[in-house]
Scaffold this active site. Structure first.
Site, short mmCIF file in Angstrom:
data_model
loop_
_atom_site.label_atom_id
_atom_site.label_comp_id
_atom_site.label_asym_id
_atom_site.label_seq_id
_atom_site.Cartn_x
_atom_site.Cartn_y
_atom_site.Cartn_z
N ARG A 186 -0.64 -9.16 13.27
CA ARG A 186 -1.08 -7.86 12.28
C ARG A 186 -2.06 -8.64 11.17
NH1 ARG A 186 4.06 -5.28 11.05
NH2 ARG A 186 2.96 -4.26 9.38
N LYS A 224 0.89 -1.09 0.11
CA LYS A 224 0.07 -0.09 -0.07
C LYS A 224 0.89 1.33 0.04
CE LYS A 224 -2.11 -1.13 3.94
NZ LYS A 224 -1.29 -2.69 4.21
P1 AP5 Z 1 4.85 -1.54 1.90
O1 AP5 Z 1 4.48 -0.93 0.77
O2 AP5 Z 1 5.59 -1.01 2.99
O3 AP5 Z 1 3.57 -2.36 2.47
P2 AP5 Z 1 2.24 -1.79 3.21
O4 AP5 Z 1 1.10 -2.51 2.46
O5 AP5 Z 1 2.36 -0.46 3.14
O6 AP5 Z 1 2.55 -2.44 4.58
P3 AP5 Z 1 2.53 -2.07 6.08
O7 AP5 Z 1 3.05 -3.04 6.88
O8 AP5 Z 1 2.68 -0.66 6.15
O9 AP5 Z 1 0.86 -2.14 6.40
P4 AP5 Z 1 0.29 -2.08 7.76
O10 AP5 Z 1 -1.41 -1.96 7.14
O11 AP5 Z 1 0.32 -3.45 8.38
O12 AP5 Z 1 0.95 -0.81 8.55
P5 AP5 Z 1 0.55 0.44 8.71
O13 AP5 Z 1 1.69 1.42 8.78
O14 AP5 Z 1 -0.48 0.91 7.95
O15 AP5 Z 1 5.71 -3.00 1.25
C1 AP5 Z 1 6.15 -4.08 2.12
C2 AP5 Z 1 7.58 -4.62 1.51
O16 AP5 Z 1 7.21 -5.18 0.27
C3 AP5 Z 1 8.60 -3.36 1.39
O17 AP5 Z 1 9.67 -4.04 1.65
C4 AP5 Z 1 8.47 -3.07 0.05
O18 AP5 Z 1 9.68 -2.65 -0.66
C5 AP5 Z 1 8.09 -4.62 -0.66
N1 AP5 Z 1 7.20 -4.65 -1.79
C6 AP5 Z 1 6.20 -3.59 -1.96
N2 AP5 Z 1 5.97 -3.95 -3.33
C7 AP5 Z 1 6.22 -5.08 -3.83
C8 AP5 Z 1 6.27 -5.95 -4.84
N3 AP5 Z 1 5.16 -5.54 -5.74
N4 AP5 Z 1 7.15 -7.12 -5.22
C9 AP5 Z 1 7.98 -7.07 -4.03
N5 AP5 Z 1 8.13 -6.38 -2.91
C10 AP5 Z 1 7.29 -5.23 -2.87
O19 AP5 Z 1 -0.41 0.45 9.97
C11 AP5 Z 1 0.71 -0.07 11.28
C12 AP5 Z 1 -0.40 0.14 12.54
O20 AP5 Z 1 -0.94 1.27 12.70
C13 AP5 Z 1 -1.46 -0.73 12.62
O21 AP5 Z 1 -0.98 -2.19 13.02
C14 AP5 Z 1 -2.20 -0.15 13.58
O22 AP5 Z 1 -1.85 -0.53 15.05
C15 AP5 Z 1 -1.98 1.28 13.42
N6 AP5 Z 1 -3.00 1.75 12.62
C16 AP5 Z 1 -2.94 2.46 11.21
N7 AP5 Z 1 -3.99 2.61 10.64
C17 AP5 Z 1 -4.94 2.52 11.44
C18 AP5 Z 1 -6.39 2.50 11.46
N8 AP5 Z 1 -7.11 3.11 10.48
N9 AP5 Z 1 -7.35 2.10 12.74
C19 AP5 Z 1 -6.53 1.57 13.65
N10 AP5 Z 1 -5.26 1.49 13.82
C20 AP5 Z 1 -4.51 1.84 12.63
#
Ligand code: AP5
Ligand code: MG
Length: 225
Positions: free
Chosen positions: A171, A13
């Protein structure tokens, strides 16, 4: 353009959100990044959220809604926004629609980036982030040229504290229980678009962009609020 990006932790994402933002000049808003910045700076939000994020649990809905509401009313969002990591519950999705309904400028598209759980865990385990500009790398697929140093700004690379295998599995379970129903919510009213996320970043982006072109053709990209 008003988009939400959905998908398992590690689906890509953040990676795709940056690409869309770069191409269309619309802010990429990651609630996870906002929370991590608040934790790092010692802000009140960070203190409240830290206990949840470190365990892989969602922060309370009202807190997440407040974070997004305060962000999307900023002037740089006047031409739209890309929400990454919000909504994460059906309650958040409904609340977002209700808040936007008056202006007639609600969510146009929800893009679901699909990867398997195995792929998600592998990506999370090998992700490294820049402590300065937030750029995202992967130890195998998207390596930084210098060891532990960001190509873009020279900042130090680090591993997110919630990227341990145990917390990542938590997660994923939380996603399936609390966020997966959000797909159905957007699917019911024809706003859900699914993308195969297990391909190189450029190919995934080309598919996302294909759908975004629909908004361009409708003339809804860059409209004023
Ligand atoms: P990346 O692009 O970083 O993936 P992502 O989908 O952004 O993953 P996240 O781990 O950030 O998602 P998340 O939803 O768990 O965390 P968030 O920060 O939103 O890519 C991942 C890896 O893959 C990278 O190394 C990249 O290089 C690689 N990659 C990407 N595309 C690729 C491809 N096509 N092929 C190969 N490799 C690839 O949330 C964190 C925490 O915040 C949550 O757990 C929660 O506690 C809290 N939180 C956030 N929002 C809310 C909400 N709305 N409500 C309640 N709690 C919330
Ligand atoms: Mg992310």
């Amino acid at each position: 353009m008003r988009l939400v990006l959905l998908g398992l932790p590690g689906a890509g994402k953040g990676t795709q959100g940056d690409r869309i933002s770069e191409k269309y000049g619309i802010p990429h808003i990651s609630t996870g990044s906002i929370i991590r910045e608040s934790i790092a700076s010692g802000a009140d939000l960070g203190e409240e959220a830290n206990g949840y994020i470190s365990k892989g649990e969602l922060i309370p809905d009202e807190l997440a809604i407040r974070v997004v509401h305060e962000r999307i009313i900023q002037p740089d969002c006047s031409r739209g926004w890309i929400l990454d990591g919000f909504p994460r519950t059906v309650l958040q999705a409904r609340e977002l629609d209700q808040r936007l309904i008056k202006s007639g400028l609600g969510v146009q598209m929800a893009v679901d980036i699909r990867v398997s759980h195995v792929e998600a865990i592998e990506r999370i385990a090998k992700r490294r982030m820049c402590s300065s500009c937030g750029a995202v790398y992967h130890l195998d697929h998207y390596r930084a040229k210098g060891k532990g140093i960001c190509d873009k700004c020279g900042g130090d690379l680090y591993r997110r504290s919630d990227d341990t295998e145990e917390t990542a599995r938590r997660r994923l379970a939380v996603y399936m229980r609390q966020t997966h129903p959000v797909l159905h919510y957007y699917g019911q009213n024809g706003r859900l678009y699914s993308i195969d996320g297990v391909r190189p970043i450029d190919e995934v982006f080309a598919d996302v962009d294909h759908y975004l072109q629909k908004l361009v053709e409708e003339g809804t990209v860059g409209e004023a609020r």
